[in-house]
Design a protein around this motif. Sequence first.
Motif, PDB file in Angstrom:
ATOM      1  N   VAL A 241       0.855  -1.191   0.000  1.00 16.45           N
ATOM      2  CA  VAL A 241       0.000   0.000   0.000  1.00 16.45           C
ATOM      3  C   VAL A 241       0.888   1.236   0.000  1.00 16.45           C
ATOM      4  CG1 VAL A 241      -1.843   1.248   1.181  1.00 16.45           C
ATOM      5  CG2 VAL A 241      -1.752  -1.255   1.312  1.00 16.45           C
ATOM      6  N   VAL A 242       0.619   2.147  -0.913  1.00 12.01           N
ATOM      7  CA  VAL A 242       1.359   3.405  -0.987  1.00 12.01           C
ATOM      8  C   VAL A 242       0.448   4.515  -0.484  1.00 12.01           C
ATOM      9  CG1 VAL A 242       2.652   4.996  -2.453  1.00 12.01           C
ATOM     10  CG2 VAL A 242       2.618   2.545  -2.986  1.00 12.01           C
ATOM     11  N   GLY A 243       0.836   5.156   0.620  1.00 14.22           N
ATOM     12  CA  GLY A 243       0.024   6.211   1.211  1.00 14.22           C
ATOM     13  C   GLY A 243      -0.377   5.862   2.622  1.00 14.22           C
ATOM     14  N   GLY A 244      -0.010   6.719   3.590  1.00 13.42           N
ATOM     15  CA  GLY A 244      -0.265   6.438   4.991  1.00 13.42           C
ATOM     16  C   GLY A 244      -1.344   7.285   5.612  1.00 13.42           C
ATOM     17  N   GLY A 245      -2.283   7.777   4.782  1.00 11.72           N
ATOM     18  CA  GLY A 245      -3.440   8.482   5.332  1.00 11.72           C
ATOM     19  C   GLY A 245      -4.462   7.492   5.845  1.00 11.72           C
TER      20      GLY A 245
ATOM     21  N   VAL B 229       3.895   1.996   2.875  1.00  9.06           N
ATOM     22  CA  VAL B 229       4.931   3.037   2.863  1.00  9.06           C
ATOM     23  C   VAL B 229       4.259   4.399   2.711  1.00  9.06           C
ATOM     24  CG1 VAL B 229       6.771   1.564   1.974  1.00  9.06           C
ATOM     25  CG2 VAL B 229       5.302   2.787   0.366  1.00  9.06           C
ATOM     26  N   GLU B 230       4.835   5.382   3.381  1.00 13.34           N
ATOM     27  CA  GLU B 230       4.334   6.758   3.352  1.00 13.34           C
ATOM     28  C   GLU B 230       5.529   7.691   3.248  1.00 13.34           C
ATOM     29  OE1 GLU B 230       3.069  10.418   3.589  1.00 13.34           O
ATOM     30  OE2 GLU B 230       1.588   8.807   3.384  1.00 13.34           O
ATOM     31  N   ARG B 231       5.520   8.605   2.285  1.00 16.54           N
ATOM     32  CA  ARG B 231       6.711   9.428   2.043  1.00 16.54           C
ATOM     33  C   ARG B 231       6.939  10.499   3.107  1.00 16.54           C
ATOM     34  NH1 ARG B 231       5.523  13.456  -3.073  1.00 16.54           N
ATOM     35  NH2 ARG B 231       3.851  14.680  -2.120  1.00 16.54           N
ATOM     36  N   SER B 232       5.901  10.834   3.860  1.00 13.23           N
ATOM     37  CA  SER B 232       6.060  11.763   4.980  1.00 13.23           C
ATOM     38  C   SER B 232       5.679  11.016   6.254  1.00 13.23           C
ATOM     39  CB  SER B 232       5.194  13.005   4.758  1.00 13.23           C
ATOM     40  OG  SER B 232       5.441  13.972   5.762  1.00 13.23           O
ATOM     41  N   ASP B 233       4.869  11.627   7.096  1.00 11.55           N
ATOM     42  CA  ASP B 233       4.425  10.948   8.314  1.00 11.55           C
ATOM     43  C   ASP B 233       2.995  10.463   8.127  1.00 11.55           C
ATOM     44  OD1 ASP B 233       4.467  10.039  10.943  1.00 11.55           O
ATOM     45  OD2 ASP B 233       3.722  11.940  11.736  1.00 11.55           O
TER      46      ASP B 233
ATOM     47  N   ASN C  84       6.926   5.046   7.791  1.00 11.54           N
ATOM     48  CA  ASN C  84       6.766   6.423   7.332  1.00 11.54           C
ATOM     49  C   ASN C  84       8.101   6.939   6.828  1.00 11.54           C
ATOM     50  OD1 ASN C  84       7.950   6.435   9.858  1.00 11.54           O
ATOM     51  ND2 ASN C  84       6.706   8.089  10.689  1.00 11.54           N
ATOM     52  N   TYR C  85       8.082   8.108   6.210  1.00 13.39           N
ATOM     53  CA  TYR C  85       9.267   8.704   5.594  1.00 13.39           C
ATOM     54  C   TYR C  85       9.954   7.720   4.651  1.00 13.39           C
ATOM     55  CZ  TYR C  85       8.441  12.549   8.744  1.00 13.39           C
ATOM     56  OH  TYR C  85       7.848  13.606   9.394  1.00 13.39           O
ATOM     57  N   THR C  86       9.129   7.001   3.893  1.00  9.94           N
ATOM     58  CA  THR C  86       9.622   6.052   2.895  1.00  9.94           C
ATOM     59  C   THR C  86       8.908   6.357   1.582  1.00  9.94           C
ATOM     60  OG1 THR C  86       9.926   4.388   4.629  1.00  9.94           O
ATOM     61  CG2 THR C  86       9.953   3.614   2.346  1.00  9.94           C
ATOM     62  N   GLU C  87       9.649   6.915   0.655  1.00 10.71           N
ATOM     63  CA  GLU C  87       9.072   7.455  -0.577  1.00 10.71           C
ATOM     64  C   GLU C  87       9.188   6.472  -1.735  1.00 10.71           C
ATOM     65  OE1 GLU C  87       9.607  11.496  -3.327  1.00 10.71           O
ATOM     66  OE2 GLU C  87      11.181  10.890  -1.913  1.00 10.71           O
ATOM     67  N   VAL C  88       8.147   6.396  -2.556  1.00 14.13           N
ATOM     68  CA  VAL C  88       8.197   5.595  -3.782  1.00 14.13           C
ATOM     69  C   VAL C  88       8.883   6.419  -4.866  1.00 14.13           C
ATOM     70  CG1 VAL C  88       6.826   4.540  -5.611  1.00 14.13           C
ATOM     71  CG2 VAL C  88       6.181   4.193  -3.224  1.00 14.13           C
ATOM     72  N   VAL C  89      10.007   5.918  -5.354  1.00 12.35           N
ATOM     73  CA  VAL C  89      10.757   6.606  -6.414  1.00 12.35           C
ATOM     74  C   VAL C  89      10.157   6.286  -7.772  1.00 12.35           C
ATOM     75  CG1 VAL C  89      13.021   6.897  -7.481  1.00 12.35           C
ATOM     76  CG2 VAL C  89      12.836   6.525  -4.994  1.00 12.35           C
TER      77      VAL C  89
END
Length: 774
Positions: free
Chosen positions: A121-125, A145-149, A292-297
């Motif tokens: 799942v991409v997105g931590g909302g 994974v969520e690129r911010s918090d 969190n703080y894990t971004e999809v490149v």
Amino acid sequence: MEGRPALCNLLTSTTWHRLPANAIGRPLRPASPRASFKQPQSKKSWTMAFRKALKRTAIIGSGAVATVFGLSQLIEYRKTQARLAHVAAEAELRVPFADEFPARQAQLAALQNTEEFDVLVVGGGATGAGCALDAVTRNLKTALVERSDFSSGTSSRSTKLIHGGVRYLQKAIMQLDYEQYMMVKEALHERANLLEIAPHLSAPLPIMLPVYKWWQLPYYWAGIKMYDLVAGIQCLKSSYVLSKTKALELFPMLKKDKLVGAIVYYDGQHNDARMNLAIALTSARYGAAVANYTEVVHLLKTNDPQTGKEKVCGARCRDVITGREFDVKAKCVINATGPFTDSLRKMDNQETKNICQPSAGVHIVIPGYYSPDNMGLLDPATSDGRVIFFLPWEKMTIAGTTDSPTSVTAHPVPGEDDINFILNEVRNYLSPDVEVRRGDVLAAWSGIRPLVTDPNSKDTQSICRNHIVSISDSGLVTIAGGKWTTYRSMAEDTLDAAIKAHSLSAEPCKTVGLMLEGAKGWTPTLYIRLVQDYGLENEVAQHLVSTYGGKAFDVAKMAQVTGQRWPIVGKRLVSEFPYIEGEVLYAIKEYACTAIDVIARRTRLGFLNVQAADEALPRIVQIMGKELDWSEERKTAELDAARKFLYLEMGYRSRSEQLTKTSEINLDNQEVARYKKRFHKFDKESKGFITTVDVQQVLESINVHIDENALHEILNEVDLNKNGQVEIDEFMQLMSAVKKGQVSDSRLAILMKTAEETLEKRGPVTVDRSGGGV
């Protein structure tokens, strides 16, 4: 949904799954009954016959509707109870539950070392966390994974309501829109479930709808009663009508003139960021690898040997904190990125058309005295047709929201026009005795709603907040649209579609009735044990229980001894809020990586009062720095980043600009003379400016002692050119802004006024009282 046909035509290369609404069956459309009777001999007899026929028709029709409605609610109730029983058994027996969730480094290691996940799942909302929880409780190997918090975007910037949508029901009835009706019904079902699974983070809230015209009273009453009717057995509490006197008794701040009465209905309210975090943490306890703080490149793809087409098989990820990149393989990738939905879809296919129309909603926070402790207010028709809520929250008052098209950004900034629009609408409903001042805005934020719409549509107000699940040719699953309340059903629909499309072996959905982090062990009186067992302040204990639920004891164990008689433990970060230093340590366990995570989402201090959050930041950074072994450079960077966040995204800039945006001083001659006299009591040498030394000397002469650092902060609020001193022009601008209501609670203005009054009361010492000494 408006724009749906055009949207489907635009995306012909995509398979669309319409939502399975919690339908009770198609609405019955009985043929209109026709009464047959002989032609009456007179007008009177004809009228009586007509009335009898009409009465019979009404009785039969209403009885049929009531019967069908009652049966449908009974069937739905039986189904819900069966599912809850199923969940209670299945969740404990088949899915392991961890007493402690792994540290972030362990989660990153799991992402890197797992050969292949079933679902990534991409997105931590709220939606993404909901998808992760749904997937892992179906015994699917899950990663998130969520690129911010977690909850750093829209999910932490809502109106804090768990609601079905009164205005959507109105549209459904007025426009005979069955889809919107079913969306409201589904949301009301989800509202009841969310209040059940996280009772520590949510509660019913009465909301008053004031009525100022007689004809509106039955109109609004019928609409609100329909809202209760649609909720059925899941209605929180029945709505009711109030007289003018009773309405003013419950909401004394209301404008009295022309007030006819009021209607009160119930919806749910929650701590949105903490709720989002609870969902993510619960999925981690059930075995999901969340980071969190894990971004999809970019997305990983492979050729399908059966079809020869490219298929999404994972994502290349980057740890935002360290910069290290790694691959996460997965059979299915779910795009749950909210406003950034189209960005990830274009990673999959550059030619795909946008389906997300972002809409900005601005909220402001004002002091709690603007509203009763437990009564909200709804303005159903503002000056431009938008809806405004006015709600008590965390002992403050939230007012919002606006609804206007915007561009997608990771850092939305509240605009001054939106803030003033909300304030003006609030003034329309509050008594003239209550002065609504711009300076009373303690914080403001903007959230971006990811509405699903036709790209050519310009009207975001009429867009349906429903959601859609899309599966691209390469297998990327996208969940878009929807709202906070329906996150769980959105996740269920998404996983159902993903399992079918990717032939995953999974069990049925188990998230209805599944208790979230902190819900187990919570009771309304749990805070009493905290006070008795740990010696916490009553207010602090209540806050910990309402934030962490049954996990409040884990936080209390981290609280340091104060060294005072009372409280024994629990040193506050700032005096007027119940947040304690131990929460910073616990926030790190909850995957907080930055100071912003603590002030914005683990605690809600940044959303409640930007000045208080700014005051707490140095201590927060100090605690985190020691625990996470930060260098001095990292501590400075964290402090600067957090202050920038408060300045731009939490409305501090708009607050501070109230002093700088107007160079003219709007004071009359008497006021100018009075304030000059006050200023010169501190500027005894007539320098034209005052410093901390000048203020400290005056305060010491009246036996008032203030810490030098605190005094520096007080002057810095007014020091516009930041030269370490306050000139007389700056002081006059401050007093002018206070007069106009642009600035309130200025510590320097209140301090100098109090000191002047104390000095004048004391006066000179007379000769006779001195004993005639020389």
